[in-house]
Design an enzyme around this catalytic site. Structure first.
Site, PDB file in Angstrom:
ATOM      1  N   ARG A 235       2.184  -1.415 -10.251  1.00 29.28           N
ATOM      2  CA  ARG A 235       1.201  -2.249  -9.541  1.00 29.28           C
ATOM      3  C   ARG A 235       1.602  -3.386  -9.284  1.00 29.28           C
ATOM      4  O   ARG A 235       2.565  -4.190  -9.484  1.00 29.28           O
ATOM      5  CB  ARG A 235       0.196  -2.443 -10.510  1.00 29.28           C
ATOM      6  CG  ARG A 235      -0.325  -1.224 -11.311  1.00 29.28           C
ATOM      7  CD  ARG A 235      -1.041  -0.242 -10.271  1.00 29.28           C
ATOM      8  NE  ARG A 235      -2.164  -0.563  -9.656  1.00 29.28           N
ATOM      9  CZ  ARG A 235      -3.363  -0.588 -10.240  1.00 29.28           C
ATOM     10  NH1 ARG A 235      -3.386   0.187 -11.090  1.00 29.28           N
ATOM     11  NH2 ARG A 235      -4.622  -1.084  -9.606  1.00 29.28           N
ATOM     12  N   ASP A 259       6.273   0.111  -3.336  1.00 30.07           N
ATOM     13  CA  ASP A 259       5.184   1.166  -3.224  1.00 30.07           C
ATOM     14  C   ASP A 259       3.905   0.611  -3.473  1.00 30.07           C
ATOM     15  O   ASP A 259       2.892   1.162  -3.426  1.00 30.07           O
ATOM     16  CB  ASP A 259       5.379   2.441  -4.065  1.00 30.07           C
ATOM     17  CG  ASP A 259       4.521   3.578  -3.664  1.00 30.07           C
ATOM     18  OD1 ASP A 259       4.331   3.969  -2.578  1.00 30.07           O
ATOM     19  OD2 ASP A 259       3.976   4.140  -4.650  1.00 30.07           O
ATOM     20  N   GLU A 264      -3.085  -4.865  -1.779  1.00 28.73           N
ATOM     21  CA  GLU A 264      -2.784  -3.728  -0.958  1.00 28.73           C
ATOM     22  C   GLU A 264      -4.256  -3.070  -0.404  1.00 28.73           C
ATOM     23  O   GLU A 264      -4.350  -2.197   0.566  1.00 28.73           O
ATOM     24  CB  GLU A 264      -2.130  -2.911  -1.723  1.00 28.73           C
ATOM     25  CG  GLU A 264      -2.759  -2.129  -2.829  1.00 28.73           C
ATOM     26  CD  GLU A 264      -1.970  -1.236  -3.746  1.00 28.73           C
ATOM     27  OE1 GLU A 264      -2.046  -0.130  -3.597  1.00 28.73           O
ATOM     28  OE2 GLU A 264      -0.411  -1.473  -3.983  1.00 28.73           O
ATOM     29  N   HIS A 296       1.704   3.025  -1.386  1.00 30.17           N
ATOM     30  CA  HIS A 296       1.204   3.423  -2.617  1.00 30.17           C
ATOM     31  C   HIS A 296       1.071   5.051  -2.595  1.00 30.17           C
ATOM     32  O   HIS A 296       0.054   5.639  -3.004  1.00 30.17           O
ATOM     33  CB  HIS A 296      -0.056   2.837  -3.219  1.00 30.17           C
ATOM     34  CG  HIS A 296       0.033   2.597  -4.674  1.00 30.17           C
ATOM     35  ND1 HIS A 296      -0.789   1.642  -5.256  1.00 30.17           N
ATOM     36  CD2 HIS A 296       0.394   3.556  -5.612  1.00 30.17           C
ATOM     37  CE1 HIS A 296      -0.802   1.714  -6.449  1.00 30.17           C
ATOM     38  NE2 HIS A 296      -0.217   2.790  -6.582  1.00 30.17           N
TER      39      HIS A 296
END
Length: 329
Positions: A235, A259, A264, A296
């Site tokens: 995260r 990622d 985000e 992600h």
């Protein structure tokens, strides 16, 4: 007939939902593309259960409204459940479930893929190739069996990543607040500082909670080798993004693969071609040729998507059938 509403449904999930529905002809599964919020909770009326997958918070007033609509649960088809106020849900008689292990391999394999790109300088070769520069001088790669991989958070995903790295001959060390003896043949547990200091690659696989927010900040980054890489597959808020950008600019790190990023929800999984990016941090990271960004997608594989749908719907069906789910939080 029991009725379950799936919210925030993507087109690529529809086949998985159809597969589950075929196996449960006595359950009607409704599909909605919107998120669950105060202005959309009315859509749940007439359903016995609800499943969500979203990056924005469920507002506090939603829980009482779900209770008023007769619901007994709220499920997220993700491992993380920080968008749900679990305490408030429980106060309103709602059981909360997540999907803690939809496919540990899906995220672990992405960590491996990111590692391989970084240690072989593939993002830098791509940059040169775009400029029709096909020289390799200065971009000598490293073989993974010569490296020490540091896993921070050796749970289901981190443990799976450790096994993949170990299978390729890497030395694997790890930090976890709850060491798992079953992984002793794969890795060696050490303190957080030792893992940061000794590793050539740090791969993050922790849950997001009050103890992990900002887990990797300026002090932790300063402990890493200047030749090391940081990979974040968990995260965004686990890493202090400003501190990471500073470390990269000052060449305190060799590079990073991310990622997930703080904020985000404002840019990942959106088509922003030709538009102003809504994040200065994202702009700075994109400008760095030693940073790999993926939106992600660690979860985004054939197996994981099907499992996320199956497990979340199984959990809802169990709860609305007065049974217990193994994934209650």
């Amino acid at each position: 007939m029991k009725k379950i509403l799936m919210m925030s449904v993507r087109e690529d999930e529809e086949e998985a939902i159809e597969n589950w529905s075929e196996r449960h002809p006595d359950v009607e599964v409704g599909i909605d593309t919107g998120e669950l919020h105060a202005d959309t909770v009315a859509k749940v009326k007439g359903y016995d259960g609800v499943v969500i997958q979203q990056r924005s918070l469920v507002e506090n007033e939603v829980y009482a409204e779900l209770k008023n609509l007769g619901l007994k649960q709220i499920s997220t088809r993700t491992a993380g459940y920080d968008v749900i106020n679990v305490k408030l849900a429980h106060e309103n008689g709602l059981k909360v479930t997540n999907v803690p292990a939809y496919s540990p391999r899906s995220v672990a394999e992405l960590a491996l893929a990111h590692t391989m790109r970084l240690i072989r300088n593939l993002e830098l070769f791509d940059e040169r190739a775009e400029e029709q520069d096909f020289r390799w001088i200065g971009l000598k790669g490293k073989e993974i069996h010569t490296l020490t991989i540091g896993i921070i958070g050796a749970g289901r995903i981190g443990g799976t990543a450790a096994k993949l790295f170990k299978a390729l001959g890497a030395k694997v060390i790890a930090y976890d607040i709850k060491p798992n003896p079953e992984l002793n043949k794969v890795l060696t547990y050490k303190s957080l500082n030792e893992v940061l200091q000794e590793s050539d690659v740090i791969s993050l696989h922790v849950d997001l909670n009050e103890t992990t927010k900002g887990l990797i900040g300026s002090e932790e980054l300063a402990l890493m080798k200047p030749t090391a890489f940081l990979i974040n597959e968990c995260r965004g808020p686990v890493v202090d993004t400003d501190a990471l950008i500073a470390a990269l600019k000052n060449k305190k790190l060799a590079g990073a693969a991310l990622d997930t990023l703080t904020g985000e929800e404002n840019f990942f999984n959106f088509d922003l071609r030709g538009k102003e990016l809504p994040s200065e941090q994202l702009k700075e990271l994109r400008a760095m040729n030693n940073v790999i960004l993926t939106p992600h997608v660690g979860f985004y594989t054939n197996v994981a998507v099907q499992n996320m749908v199956d497990i979340s719907l199984d959990d809802v069906l169990a709860i609305i059938s007065e049974k217990r789910s193994d994934h209650e939080i």
